[in-house]
Motif scaffolding. Structure first.
Motif, mmCIF file in Angstrom:
data_model
loop_
_atom_site.group_PDB
_atom_site.id
_atom_site.type_symbol
_atom_site.label_atom_id
_atom_site.label_comp_id
_atom_site.label_asym_id
_atom_site.label_seq_id
_atom_site.Cartn_x
_atom_site.Cartn_y
_atom_site.Cartn_z
ATOM 1 N N VAL A 129 0.832 -1.200 0.000
ATOM 2 C CA VAL A 129 0.000 0.000 0.000
ATOM 3 C C VAL A 129 0.867 1.250 0.000
ATOM 4 O O VAL A 129 0.621 2.211 -0.751
ATOM 5 C CB VAL A 129 -0.948 -0.012 1.217
ATOM 6 N N THR A 130 1.907 1.255 0.826
ATOM 7 C CA THR A 130 2.809 2.407 0.883
ATOM 8 C C THR A 130 3.526 2.605 -0.446
ATOM 9 O O THR A 130 3.700 3.739 -0.899
ATOM 10 C CB THR A 130 3.828 2.215 2.015
ATOM 11 N N VAL A 131 3.947 1.513 -1.066
ATOM 12 C CA VAL A 131 4.640 1.607 -2.357
ATOM 13 C C VAL A 131 3.725 2.194 -3.419
ATOM 14 O O VAL A 131 4.126 3.070 -4.199
ATOM 15 C CB VAL A 131 5.155 0.215 -2.780
ATOM 16 N N VAL A 132 2.490 1.738 -3.465
ATOM 17 C CA VAL A 132 1.545 2.252 -4.460
ATOM 18 C C VAL A 132 1.273 3.734 -4.234
ATOM 19 O O VAL A 132 1.243 4.531 -5.183
ATOM 20 C CB VAL A 132 0.243 1.437 -4.419
ATOM 21 N N LEU A 133 1.082 4.141 -2.968
ATOM 22 C CA LEU A 133 0.834 5.556 -2.677
ATOM 23 C C LEU A 133 2.039 6.415 -3.031
ATOM 24 O O LEU A 133 1.895 7.533 -3.554
ATOM 25 C CB LEU A 133 0.477 5.720 -1.198
ATOM 26 N N LEU A 134 3.238 5.905 -2.747
ATOM 27 C CA LEU A 134 4.445 6.649 -3.082
ATOM 28 C C LEU A 134 4.593 6.811 -4.596
ATOM 29 O O LEU A 134 4.954 7.898 -5.081
ATOM 30 C CB LEU A 134 5.669 5.949 -2.504
ATOM 31 N N LEU A 135 4.315 5.749 -5.340
ATOM 32 C CA LEU A 135 4.398 5.848 -6.791
ATOM 33 C C LEU A 135 3.371 6.837 -7.345
ATOM 34 O O LEU A 135 3.644 7.538 -8.327
ATOM 35 C CB LEU A 135 4.183 4.462 -7.420
ATOM 36 N N ARG A 136 2.218 6.914 -6.729
ATOM 37 C CA ARG A 136 1.220 7.895 -7.172
ATOM 38 C C ARG A 136 1.700 9.313 -6.915
ATOM 39 O O ARG A 136 1.499 10.208 -7.747
ATOM 40 C CB ARG A 136 -0.104 7.645 -6.459
ATOM 41 N N GLN A 137 2.340 9.521 -5.776
ATOM 42 C CA GLN A 137 2.864 10.857 -5.481
ATOM 43 C C GLN A 137 3.971 11.242 -6.455
ATOM 44 O O GLN A 137 4.108 12.411 -6.828
ATOM 45 C CB GLN A 137 3.391 10.897 -4.042
ATOM 46 N N LEU A 138 4.758 10.263 -6.891
ATOM 47 C CA LEU A 138 5.845 10.531 -7.821
ATOM 48 C C LEU A 138 5.391 10.530 -9.275
ATOM 49 O O LEU A 138 6.185 10.827 -10.175
ATOM 50 C CB LEU A 138 6.953 9.482 -7.654
ATOM 51 N N GLY A 139 4.147 10.173 -9.521
ATOM 52 C CA GLY A 139 3.646 10.106 -10.882
ATOM 53 C C GLY A 139 4.118 8.890 -11.657
ATOM 54 O O GLY A 139 4.118 8.907 -12.895
ATOM 55 N N LEU A 140 4.521 7.834 -10.956
ATOM 56 C CA LEU A 140 5.056 6.633 -11.605
ATOM 57 C C LEU A 140 4.103 5.450 -11.513
ATOM 58 O O LEU A 140 4.448 4.362 -11.977
ATOM 59 C CB LEU A 140 6.396 6.243 -10.973
ATOM 60 N N GLY A 146 7.994 2.794 -12.901
ATOM 61 C CA GLY A 146 7.605 2.523 -11.517
ATOM 62 C C GLY A 146 7.712 1.056 -11.166
ATOM 63 O O GLY A 146 8.179 0.695 -10.077
ATOM 64 N N MET A 147 7.320 0.180 -12.101
ATOM 65 C CA MET A 147 7.399 -1.252 -11.849
ATOM 66 C C MET A 147 8.846 -1.701 -11.751
ATOM 67 O O MET A 147 9.197 -2.534 -10.905
ATOM 68 C CB MET A 147 6.699 -2.000 -12.981
ATOM 69 N N ILE A 148 9.714 -1.162 -12.604
ATOM 70 C CA ILE A 148 11.147 -1.489 -12.547
ATOM 71 C C ILE A 148 11.742 -1.044 -11.221
ATOM 72 O O ILE A 148 12.529 -1.757 -10.599
ATOM 73 C CB ILE A 148 11.883 -0.849 -13.732
ATOM 74 N N GLY A 149 11.376 0.150 -10.773
ATOM 75 C CA GLY A 149 11.871 0.640 -9.489
ATOM 76 C C GLY A 149 11.442 -0.239 -8.327
ATOM 77 O O GLY A 149 12.214 -0.492 -7.400
ATOM 78 N N VAL A 150 10.198 -0.718 -8.370
ATOM 79 C CA VAL A 150 9.713 -1.599 -7.298
ATOM 80 C C VAL A 150 10.487 -2.907 -7.283
ATOM 81 O O VAL A 150 10.933 -3.380 -6.223
ATOM 82 C CB VAL A 150 8.204 -1.862 -7.477
ATOM 83 N N TYR A 151 10.674 -3.512 -8.428
ATOM 84 C CA TYR A 151 11.410 -4.773 -8.484
ATOM 85 C C TYR A 151 12.865 -4.594 -8.063
ATOM 86 O O TYR A 151 13.427 -5.451 -7.366
ATOM 87 C CB TYR A 151 11.354 -5.341 -9.901
ATOM 88 N N MET A 152 13.490 -3.502 -8.477
ATOM 89 C CA MET A 152 14.878 -3.269 -8.069
ATOM 90 C C MET A 152 14.971 -3.097 -6.566
ATOM 91 O O MET A 152 15.906 -3.601 -5.927
ATOM 92 C CB MET A 152 15.426 -2.039 -8.788
ATOM 93 N N PHE A 221 -0.943 -4.646 -8.693
ATOM 94 C CA PHE A 221 -1.207 -3.450 -7.888
ATOM 95 C C PHE A 221 -0.482 -2.215 -8.418
ATOM 96 O O PHE A 221 -0.969 -1.090 -8.225
ATOM 97 C CB PHE A 221 -0.793 -3.697 -6.430
ATOM 98 N N VAL A 222 0.667 -2.398 -9.053
ATOM 99 C CA VAL A 222 1.458 -1.245 -9.483
ATOM 100 C C VAL A 222 1.047 -0.771 -10.865
ATOM 101 O O VAL A 222 0.714 0.397 -11.072
ATOM 102 C CB VAL A 222 2.963 -1.571 -9.444
ATOM 103 N N VAL A 223 1.069 -1.671 -11.846
ATOM 104 C CA VAL A 223 0.746 -1.248 -13.211
ATOM 105 C C VAL A 223 -0.704 -1.509 -13.569
ATOM 106 O O VAL A 223 -1.224 -0.908 -14.518
ATOM 107 C CB VAL A 223 1.678 -1.953 -14.236
ATOM 108 N N GLY A 224 -1.367 -2.420 -12.829
ATOM 109 C CA GLY A 224 -2.765 -2.681 -13.118
ATOM 110 C C GLY A 224 -2.953 -3.189 -14.536
ATOM 111 O O GLY A 224 -2.287 -4.089 -14.997
ATOM 112 N N GLY A 225 -3.872 -2.558 -15.259
ATOM 113 C CA GLY A 225 -4.109 -2.934 -16.642
ATOM 114 C C GLY A 225 -3.482 -1.992 -17.630
ATOM 115 O O GLY A 225 -3.744 -2.083 -18.832
#
Length: 282
Positions: A129-140, A146-152, A221-225
């Protein structure tokens, strides 16, 4: 007391049978599920309603693979998975190996503290949940970046953990000789350290490719569809009314999705063996 001859003979027989029994168990654990997938993917729709281990009366594996390749839009999902996998693996291996090299060579309390933080990601689950909210704030959110950053962020700890222990086995004299010849830190790492890391980096490549290629949880959760990947596309295809209970097509999709991983494993396995062999010769 001396052991009886019968006892010694039984022990020797069991010692000889242990490799055979272990091999048979491994073959059963791997071969039975593999045969279930291949046999179901080769059946017709009527035969595959209830998947079982029986062989198909008429093999239609190639037809099912062709149908799923065209109808399920596999090429687009394949490119989407590659768009995420390749930068993730490259970034994690480069950043993780360089960080592990520094952490392994500088034995201070501060580097020990940094090492503990770096490998904490292995045992600490990421907060989705925190990761998804952070990516939304960053516009990713919903983007490949954004997905690459999460996996890394998730798998960097694994590379640091593996490579740090491997670097500590490399003699420091090799790096010192390169520095005497005038090589800087980056050149020492690229010319001396990095070639010796091929076995452990090949192992890390297999693990990361396996995790990222088959992941559907974080991708959902990150990229959805917004970005189609093979696992997300498989979920969509399996849930669609057209492919509902069509197990022959779903298992054919699983085979198509697994083929790139088999290629990666074959190539990386050769690298592991060649790296170990060259190190033994040296």
């Amino acid at each position: 007391m001396n052991a009886s001859p019968n006892g010694l003979s039984d022990a020797r027989i069991w010692t000889r049978l242990q490799p055979v029994v272990a091999t048979a168990l491994v073959a059963a654990l791997i071969g039975i599920p593999l045969w279930l997938v291949v046999a179901t993917a080769g059946k017709s729709q009527s035969e595959a309603i209830k998947p079982d281990l029986s062989p198909p009366t008429d093999w239609r594996l190639l037809e099912n693979l062709t149908q799923i390749w065209t109808d399920a839009k596999v090429p687009a999902a394949f490119l989407g998975s590659l768009l995420i996998l390749v930068p993730t693996v490259a970034g994690v291996l480069v950043c993780g190996s360089m960080a592990a090299w520094v952490l392994a060579r500088r034995a201070t309390r501060f580097t020990a503290f940094l090492y503990a933080i770096a490998i904490s990601g292995i045992v600490l689950p990421p907060a989705v949940v925190t990761v998804v909210l952070l990516l939304r704030q960053l516009g990713l959110a919903g983007t490949a970046v954004g997905m690459i950053g999460v996996y890394m962020g998730i798998y960097l700890s694994t590379v640091v953990f593996f490579v740090t222990g491997f670097v500590r086995t490399i003699p420091v004299s090799l790096e010192e000789a390169a520095r005497i010849d005038g090589a800087g830190p980056l050149l020492v790492f690229r010319r001396v350290v990095l070639p010796l890391l091929r076995p452990v980096l090949a192992t890390a490549t297999i693990l990361i490719c396996l995790y990222v290629w088959n992941d559907v949880f974080y991708a959902f959760f990150v990229v959805g569809g917004r970005l189609d990947t093979l696992p997300l596309n498989l979920f969509r295809v399996a849930s669609a009314g057209l492919y509902l209970n069509n197990w022959h097509l779903i298992f054919a999709y699983v085979i198509l999705m697994s083929l790139p991983l088999i290629v990666v494993f074959a190539v990386a396995q050769r690298k592991i063996i060649s790296g170990i062999t060259s190190g033994a010769v040296k």
